[in-house]
Design a protein around this motif. Structure first.
Motif, short mmCIF file in Angstrom:
data_model
loop_
_atom_site.label_atom_id
_atom_site.label_comp_id
_atom_site.label_asym_id
_atom_site.label_seq_id
_atom_site.Cartn_x
_atom_site.Cartn_y
_atom_site.Cartn_z
N LEU A 146 -15.91 3.39 2.90
CA LEU A 146 -17.22 3.28 2.27
C LEU A 146 -18.33 3.60 3.26
N LEU A 147 -18.25 3.06 4.46
CA LEU A 147 -19.26 3.35 5.47
C LEU A 147 -19.25 4.81 5.89
N THR A 148 -18.08 5.41 5.94
CA THR A 148 -17.99 6.84 6.27
C THR A 148 -18.64 7.69 5.19
N ALA A 149 -18.38 7.37 3.94
CA ALA A 149 -18.99 8.13 2.83
C ALA A 149 -20.51 7.97 2.83
N LEU A 150 -20.99 6.76 3.05
CA LEU A 150 -22.44 6.55 3.11
C LEU A 150 -23.07 7.27 4.30
N GLY A 151 -22.39 7.27 5.43
CA GLY A 151 -22.88 7.97 6.61
C GLY A 151 -22.95 9.47 6.39
N CYS A 152 -21.92 10.01 5.73
CA CYS A 152 -21.93 11.45 5.43
C CYS A 152 -23.08 11.80 4.49
N GLY A 153 -23.33 10.97 3.50
CA GLY A 153 -24.44 11.21 2.59
C GLY A 153 -25.78 11.13 3.30
N LEU A 154 -25.91 10.20 4.22
CA LEU A 154 -27.16 10.06 4.97
C LEU A 154 -27.40 11.28 5.86
N VAL A 155 -26.39 11.74 6.54
CA VAL A 155 -26.54 12.91 7.40
C VAL A 155 -26.84 14.15 6.56
N ALA A 156 -26.19 14.28 5.41
CA ALA A 156 -26.48 15.42 4.53
C ALA A 156 -27.92 15.38 4.05
N GLY A 157 -28.44 14.20 3.75
CA GLY A 157 -29.84 14.08 3.35
C GLY A 157 -30.80 14.44 4.46
N VAL A 158 -30.47 14.06 5.67
CA VAL A 158 -31.32 14.41 6.82
C VAL A 158 -31.32 15.92 7.03
N PHE A 159 -30.15 16.54 6.95
CA PHE A 159 -30.09 18.00 7.09
C PHE A 159 -30.87 18.70 5.98
N PHE A 160 -30.76 18.19 4.76
CA PHE A 160 -31.46 18.81 3.63
C PHE A 160 -32.98 18.69 3.82
N ALA A 161 -33.44 17.51 4.22
CA ALA A 161 -34.88 17.33 4.44
C ALA A 161 -35.38 18.21 5.58
N PHE A 162 -34.62 18.27 6.66
CA PHE A 162 -35.01 19.11 7.79
C PHE A 162 -35.10 20.59 7.39
N SER A 163 -34.09 21.06 6.68
CA SER A 163 -34.10 22.48 6.29
C SER A 163 -35.22 22.78 5.30
N THR A 164 -35.54 21.81 4.43
CA THR A 164 -36.64 22.01 3.49
C THR A 164 -37.97 22.17 4.22
N VAL A 184 -38.43 23.02 7.42
CA VAL A 184 -38.42 24.20 8.28
C VAL A 184 -38.63 25.46 7.46
N PHE A 185 -37.93 25.59 6.35
CA PHE A 185 -38.04 26.83 5.55
C PHE A 185 -39.41 26.95 4.89
N THR A 186 -40.01 25.83 4.51
CA THR A 186 -41.37 25.95 3.94
C THR A 186 -42.37 26.36 5.03
N ASN A 187 -42.19 25.90 6.23
CA ASN A 187 -43.10 26.30 7.30
C ASN A 187 -42.82 27.73 7.78
N LEU A 188 -41.60 28.19 7.70
CA LEU A 188 -41.29 29.57 8.07
C LEU A 188 -41.84 30.55 7.04
N ALA A 189 -41.96 30.13 5.81
CA ALA A 189 -42.46 31.02 4.75
C ALA A 189 -43.94 31.30 4.93
N LEU A 190 -44.64 30.43 5.67
CA LEU A 190 -46.09 30.61 5.85
C LEU A 190 -46.39 31.69 6.79
#
Length: 66
Positions: free
Chosen positions: A40-58, A60-66
């Motif tokens: 359970l902790l592993t699954a929650l940790g994977c979801g948290l890391v995926a969310g951090v990567f998604f937010a970071f890429s969002t 970065v890509f919006t600032n690169l588009a400018l």
């Protein structure tokens, strides 16, 4: 059955039933609970890391588009 065979039969059946009782109630259930919590902790940790990567890429890509 001779007396020795009867005693051997009683010994074998009683030790088998004791082994069943030990495996049902003791450390195996603790291990199963520990593995469930770890999964359970592993699954929650994977979801948290995926969310951090998604937010970071969002961001970065919006600032690169400018």
């Amino acid at each position: 059955m001779t007396n020795q065979e009867e005693l051997w039969h009683i010994y074998c059946t009683s030790s088998a039933s004791l082994a069943k009782e030990k495996s049902v109630g003791g450390s195996m259930t603790t291990v199963n609970h520990l593995l469930f919590a770890l999964q359970l902790l592993t699954a929650l940790g994977c979801g948290l890391v995926a969310g951090v990567f998604f937010a970071f890429s969002t961001f970065v890509f919006t600032n690169l588009a400018l």
